[in-house]
Enzyme design. Structure first.
Site, PDB file in Angstrom:
ATOM      1  N   TYR A 117      -3.050  -5.141  -8.600  1.00 46.12           N
ATOM      2  CA  TYR A 117      -2.626  -5.552  -7.253  1.00 46.12           C
ATOM      3  C   TYR A 117      -1.108  -5.592  -7.222  1.00 46.12           C
ATOM      4  O   TYR A 117      -0.471  -6.113  -8.145  1.00 46.12           O
ATOM      5  CB  TYR A 117      -3.188  -6.945  -6.938  1.00 46.12           C
ATOM      6  N   GLU A 205       1.387  -3.740   0.847  1.00 44.89           N
ATOM      7  CA  GLU A 205       0.393  -4.135  -0.151  1.00 44.89           C
ATOM      8  C   GLU A 205      -0.320  -2.896  -0.681  1.00 44.89           C
ATOM      9  O   GLU A 205      -0.765  -2.059   0.106  1.00 44.89           O
ATOM     10  CB  GLU A 205      -0.623  -5.084   0.483  1.00 44.89           C
TER      11      GLU A 205
END
Ligand code: ADP
Ligand code: MG
Length: 397
Positions: A117, A205
């Site tokens: 992530y 993101e």
């Protein structure tokens, strides 16, 4: 403002951030020609493009499972595309109503060694961009933050200096990258920060960022939000806006410079000033009601804006009552009262309307309202107003 994954990936590619090749379509007739661009033995991922995450685990209202499908053959990809395009996808981020898939993205399937992530967001408490990274990718980051916060790395960036080489190394080390992968990570972070900064993003993101078995990094997903207040200096980004993804009432409101956000409740509010709008929503809730929207008509609302505001509010079928809460400061209460009366005459208001005025020329304002002959209820304080509208809505139900 949000953009789609495929748009974000095109922007990423222009900054040298590695993404799989892909093609977007918005018409069934484009499926075949998009698939023709892939090799015959190539696995293809079919990805629904909506402004919401959790697509992979989402379900269509048709019963078809998965808004992201890894397909081994072109036939499978075609079938997946036909099952997705034009249908409503429900994910944990869309709410029960779901979102219609108007665009599909076909990308080459990557071999995944491990999912990570990576994000950069604007941290409001420190007024700095912060890099958030984790070895736990592909899953909901909120879950990681709640259950295993030690698996999140946060590195705050001084906006005057930008990302420093040691900060990029710190993130690459924390993710456990070695050798060439580590070098790729440092380069990717530097490019991603440059992208974030130059485009006035509020969030970028990549979930998941992956390593391939060869040790290469690839951004498999991309979510980008831009700061609306800076859009005036990013013409190319404004052009990426997809009106299909936005609430039609919010689009209409933006034409009249009204700050409007649709909510789930049934009591509409019309307020001047964002802070007052927030407290109006709070006090409605405190009296047991549910606000249908946030609406700030601004400090110098004109009659045209107030009329537009009534129209927008009333186009929401859930609205069962309206609370107008105006504080006359620079804007005087009698002028506002005239605006409300004129607007209420132009627009047929079929639900209870409570008006609370306070501030400069409040006496004149109230006289105008009571002399208008309109079926509205006046209130003396915010508390009184909230209690009246909640009671009226409940008794009508
Ligand atoms: P969402 O976050 O909305 O569910 P993603 O783009 O993250 O959508 O896709 C969900 C999952 O599908 C990813 O975590 C990844 O495992 C897989 N996936 C997505 N794109 C690819 C790709 N190009 N190649 C292989 N797998 C992929
Ligand atoms: Mg994702």
């Amino acid at each position: 403002m949000n953009i789609h994954e495929y748009q974000a990936k095109e922007l990423f590619a222009s900054y040298g951030i590695p993404v799989p090749k892909g093609y977007a379509i918005n018409d069934r007739n484009g499926i075949e020609s998009a698939l023709a661009k892939f090799g015959d033995n190539e696995a293809i991922v079919v990805k629904s493009q909506i402004h919401a995450g959790g697509r992979g685990k989402g379900t269509f209202t048709t019963g078809y499972k998965g808004g992201v499908k890894v397909c081994k053959t072109k036939e499978d990809a075609k079938a997946a595309a036909e099952a997705m395009l034009g249908n409503i996808l429900v994910t944990h981020q869309t709410g029960a109503a779901g979102r219609k898939v108007n665009t599909l993205y076909f990308t080459e399937a990557s071999k995944i060694q491990k999912e990570y992530y990576l994000a950069i967001v604007m941290d409001r408490s420190s007024s700095k961009p912060v890099i958030i990274a984790s070895t736990e990718g592909g899953v909901d980051i909120e879950t990681v933050a709640e259950h295993t916060p030690e698996k999140l790395v946060k590195v705050f960036i001084n906006p005057s200096l930008g990302i420093r080489p040691h900060q990029a190394r710190q993130v690459a080390f924390a993710l456990g990258f070695k050798g060439d992968t580590q070098k790729q990570c440092i380069k990717l972070l530097t490019s991603l920060y440059k992208f974030f900064w130059e485009n006035d993003c509020s969030q970028v993101e990549i979930n998941p960022l992956i390593t391939t078995p060869e040790g290469n990094l690839v951004a498999l997903d991309a979510k980008v939000n831009f700061d609306d207040n800076a859009l005036y200096r990013h013409e190319k980004i404004v052009a990426l806006r997809d009106f299909n993804e936005e609430d039609s009432k919010e689009i209409e409101a933006s034409k009249f410079s009204l700050s409007y956000i649709a909510l789930d409740g049934n009591i509409a509010c019309m307020v001047n000033g964002a802070g007052l709008a927030m407290s109006t929503m709070d006090i409605i809730k405190q009296h047991g009601g549910e606000p249908a929207n946030f609406l700030d008509v601004g400090g110098g609302a004109t009659e045209a804006q107030v009329t537009a505001a009534f129209n927008i509010i009333l186009s929401d079928k859930n609205v069962k009552g309206i609370l107008v809460n105006i504080f006359g400061g620079i804007m005087k209460c009698d002028i506002i009262a005239n605006g409300v009366i004129a607007a209420a005459r132009n627009v047929k208001i079929s639900v209870p309307l409570v008006v609370r005025l306070e501030g400069t020329n409040v006496k004149e304002g109230k006289e105008l309202l009571s002399g208008s002959g309109l079926p509205l209820v006046t209130a003396d304080s915010l508390d009184d107003a909230a209690s009246k509208i909640v009671k009226l809505v409940k008794s009508a139900a």
